[in-house]
Scaffold this motif. Sequence first.
Motif, PDB file in Angstrom:
ATOM      1  N   GLU A   1       0.820  -1.217   0.000  1.00  0.00           N
ATOM      2  CA  GLU A   1       0.000   0.000   0.000  1.00  0.00           C
ATOM      3  C   GLU A   1       0.852   1.264   0.000  1.00  0.00           C
ATOM      4  N   GLY A   2       2.173   1.109   0.029  1.00  0.00           N
ATOM      5  CA  GLY A   2       3.060   2.267   0.098  1.00  0.00           C
ATOM      6  C   GLY A   2       3.666   2.609  -1.248  1.00  0.00           C
ATOM      7  N   ILE A   3       4.438   3.698  -1.258  1.00  0.00           N
ATOM      8  CA  ILE A   3       5.078   4.131  -2.505  1.00  0.00           C
ATOM      9  C   ILE A   3       6.475   3.538  -2.662  1.00  0.00           C
ATOM     10  N   ILE A   4       7.027   2.983  -1.579  1.00  0.00           N
ATOM     11  CA  ILE A   4       8.364   2.384  -1.647  1.00  0.00           C
ATOM     12  C   ILE A   4       8.225   0.939  -2.106  1.00  0.00           C
ATOM     13  N   THR A   5       9.073   0.546  -3.062  1.00  0.00           N
ATOM     14  CA  THR A   5       8.971  -0.803  -3.627  1.00  0.00           C
ATOM     15  C   THR A   5      10.234  -1.635  -3.427  1.00  0.00           C
ATOM     16  N   ASN A   6      11.315  -1.030  -2.947  1.00  0.00           N
ATOM     17  CA  ASN A   6      12.573  -1.748  -2.741  1.00  0.00           C
ATOM     18  C   ASN A   6      13.064  -1.539  -1.313  1.00  0.00           C
ATOM     19  N   SER A   7      13.935  -2.444  -0.850  1.00  0.00           N
ATOM     20  CA  SER A   7      14.355  -2.407   0.555  1.00  0.00           C
ATOM     21  C   SER A   7      15.847  -2.196   0.765  1.00  0.00           C
ATOM     22  N   PHE A   8      16.646  -2.182  -0.310  1.00  0.00           N
ATOM     23  CA  PHE A   8      18.100  -2.072  -0.143  1.00  0.00           C
ATOM     24  C   PHE A   8      18.725  -1.379  -1.353  1.00  0.00           C
ATOM     25  N   PRO A   9      19.747  -0.516  -1.094  1.00  0.00           N
ATOM     26  CA  PRO A   9      20.187   0.003   0.207  1.00  0.00           C
ATOM     27  C   PRO A   9      19.265   1.123   0.671  1.00  0.00           C
ATOM     28  N   SER A  10      19.264   1.400   1.949  1.00  0.00           N
ATOM     29  CA  SER A  10      18.297   2.351   2.502  1.00  0.00           C
ATOM     30  C   SER A  10      18.487   3.764   1.961  1.00  0.00           C
ATOM     31  N   SER A  11      19.722   4.118   1.607  1.00  0.00           N
ATOM     32  CA  SER A  11      19.985   5.475   1.119  1.00  0.00           C
ATOM     33  C   SER A  11      19.374   5.722  -0.252  1.00  0.00           C
ATOM     34  N   GLN A  12      19.312   4.676  -1.068  1.00  0.00           N
ATOM     35  CA  GLN A  12      18.697   4.779  -2.401  1.00  0.00           C
ATOM     36  C   GLN A  12      18.286   3.370  -2.825  1.00  0.00           C
ATOM     37  N   PRO A  13      17.155   2.895  -2.323  1.00  0.00           N
ATOM     38  CA  PRO A  13      16.805   1.484  -2.539  1.00  0.00           C
ATOM     39  C   PRO A  13      16.525   1.139  -3.995  1.00  0.00           C
ATOM     40  N   VAL A  14      17.262   0.154  -4.472  1.00  0.00           N
ATOM     41  CA  VAL A  14      17.117  -0.279  -5.870  1.00  0.00           C
ATOM     42  C   VAL A  14      16.780  -1.761  -5.977  1.00  0.00           C
ATOM     43  N   LYS A  15      16.811  -2.495  -4.846  1.00  0.00           N
ATOM     44  CA  LYS A  15      16.534  -3.930  -4.867  1.00  0.00           C
ATOM     45  C   LYS A  15      15.595  -4.301  -3.725  1.00  0.00           C
ATOM     46  N   ARG A  16      14.705  -5.245  -3.989  1.00  0.00           N
ATOM     47  CA  ARG A  16      13.867  -5.802  -2.926  1.00  0.00           C
ATOM     48  C   ARG A  16      14.427  -7.170  -2.572  1.00  0.00           C
ATOM     49  N   ILE A  17      15.110  -7.242  -1.426  1.00  0.00           N
ATOM     50  CA  ILE A  17      15.730  -8.499  -1.009  1.00  0.00           C
ATOM     51  C   ILE A  17      15.253  -8.958   0.378  1.00  0.00           C
ATOM     52  N   ASP A  18      14.370  -8.179   0.993  1.00  0.00           N
ATOM     53  CA  ASP A  18      13.818  -8.521   2.305  1.00  0.00           C
ATOM     54  C   ASP A  18      12.349  -8.901   2.126  1.00  0.00           C
ATOM     55  N   TYR A  19      11.949 -10.044   2.690  1.00  0.00           N
ATOM     56  CA  TYR A  19      10.636 -10.614   2.372  1.00  0.00           C
ATOM     57  C   TYR A  19       9.874 -11.054   3.614  1.00  0.00           C
TER      58      TYR A  19
END
Length: 231
Positions: free
Chosen positions: A182-200
Motif C-alpha cells: 500500500e506504500g510508494i516504496i517498492t525496494n528495501s536495499f540500500p536504505s539510502s537509495q533502494p534499488v533492490k527488494r531483497i527482504d521478504y
Amino acid sequence: MESIRLITYNIHHGTNADEKPSLNEIAALLSNLNPGIIALQEVDKNLARSGRQHQASVLAQQLNMNFVFAGALQYPNGEYGNALLSRLPIISCKKHLLPDPVENRCLMEVIVQSPSGPLGIFNVHMSLDAVTREQHLTNFILPRLEACPYPVILMGDFNSTSDRKDIKLLTSRLTDTYIFNEGIITNSFPSSQPVKRIDYILADNHFQVQKYFIVDSRASDHLPVAAEILI
C-alpha cells in the motif's frame, strides 16, 4: 480472527547507512510501528564493535517484547546472527546453521502461541551466492517449512530479487505479501537509495494478508518491511 503486524529488518549490527551507532533509533522506529512479531538479521551479541551489547535483549526490553537469539557466527566473546521478538508467548526456538563458504548463516524456527493456536515463524538470513541459496532452500529450508505442523510464516533477508529462481521456488509455495503493498516504496536495499527488494515476508494459505508496506528510514542499510495479517 486476530490481526498481527509482522516486521523483518536487517539492522546492520545496530549501525546506520553511515556506519554510525543507531540502536536507539532502531528501537524508536520499531516502537512507532507497533509490531507483534519482528524478525531481525545481522544482530550482535557481546561484540566490541557494538559496545558489548546484547542487541536483541536491549531491543526487547525497550519494546517490552519476548525474544530469542540465534548466533550464526561464533567469536571468543560473542556472537552474530538473527533474533526474533514477539508479543505472543514463545514456545520454542531451534537454530539451524546454513554453512556458507564466505559467511555462515542460520535459519531460526520459532513456535509462538497465538489465540488461534501455535504458529511457525521462520527467520532467515540467506547467502550472497545464488548456488548456495538454492542448495539451502532445496535441501533444508523448504523441507523444514513443510515439516512444520503449524501455519507458517517465513521472513528475512533473502539476498535475492523476486525474478530469481530461488525466490520463485518459495513464492510457488508461499504468498509474497508484497503483492498487497500500500506504500510508494517498492525496494528495501540500500536504505539510502533502494534499488533492490531483497527482504521478504512470506505466508502460507492459513493467513489472510491485509496490507504491506516498506518504511523509509536510514537507521540501517536496509529498510524495514512490514505486513499485517489475519490469523
